[in-house]
Design an enzyme around this catalytic site. Structure first.
Site, PDB file in Angstrom:
ATOM      1  N   CYS A   1      58.673   6.192 107.371  1.00 45.00           N
ATOM      2  CA  CYS A   1      57.959   5.282 106.464  1.00 45.00           C
ATOM      3  C   CYS A   1      56.681   5.942 105.942  1.00 45.00           C
ATOM      4  CB  CYS A   1      57.657   3.986 107.222  1.00 45.00           C
ATOM      5  SG  CYS A   1      56.491   2.895 106.403  1.00 45.00           S
TER       6      CYS A   1
ATOM      7  N   CYS B   1      53.465   3.927 106.439  1.00 43.51           N
ATOM      8  CA  CYS B   1      53.105   3.930 107.868  1.00 43.51           C
ATOM      9  C   CYS B   1      52.320   5.186 108.210  1.00 43.51           C
ATOM     10  CB  CYS B   1      54.362   3.861 108.747  1.00 43.51           C
ATOM     11  SG  CYS B   1      55.363   2.386 108.497  1.00 43.51           S
TER      12      CYS B   1
END
Length: 126
Positions: free
Chosen positions: A53, A56
Site C-alpha cells: 500500500c 501506508c
C-alpha cells in the site's frame, strides 16, 4: 493469496528496533497485546496497513514520529495480509485505517493517510 504475490514484489519492511511502534505478526500476539490494554485507560492507536500500500508507506514515518511523541499511548501496527481476521473484526475496508481504542472500545478512526486528522484525534483521546 494476495499477500503471497505482494511478498514476491515487495519484501516486508524490517521492524525498526528504535521505533515505539509495536508490530504484531500473529493472532496470539495480538490477543495478548489487546488483552493487556483492554482494562487500561491508555489509548491504543492501531495502524492497519499492507506492505504493498503506497499511502501506508507514505504515512509510516509520521506514525512512528507520533508514537515517539505521544509516549502515553500505545501504537500498534497490523499488516492486513498477515492478520486478516483482526482487520475483519475491526471492519477495516481500506488502507491505511487507524483505529483508536480506549478501554477495549473503539473511540474513533481515521481512514486514509490523513496525518493531521490522526494527530488531532490522538490529542483528543489521550
Amino acid at each position: 493469496m494476495g499477500s503471497f504475490f505482494s511478498s514476491l514484489l515487495t519484501p516486508p519492511p524490517a521492524d525498526d528496533g528504535d521505533s515505539a511502534v509495536v508490530a504484531v505478526h500473529s493472532k496470539a500476539a495480538w490477543d495478548q497485546q489487546f488483552e493487556a490494554h483492554r482494562n487500561a485507560a491508555k489509548l491504543m492507536v492501531i495502524d492497519f496497513s499492507a506492505s504493498w500500500c503506497g499511502p501506508c508507506r507514505f504515512i509510516e514515518p509520521a506514525f512512528k514520529e507520533m508514537a515517539s511523541r505521544f509516549a502515553d499511548a500505545v501504537f500498534v501496527k497490523i499488516d492486513v495480509d498477515e492478520l486478516g481476521e483482526v482487520a475483519k473484526t475491526f471492519r477495516v475496508e481500506a488502507m491505511p485505517t487507524f483505529v483508536l481504542v480506549k478501554g477495549g472500545q473503539e473511540v474513533s478512526r481515521v481512514v486514509g493517510a490523513k496525518k493531521d486528522e490522526l494527530d488531532r484525534k490522538i490529542k483528543t483521546f489521550i
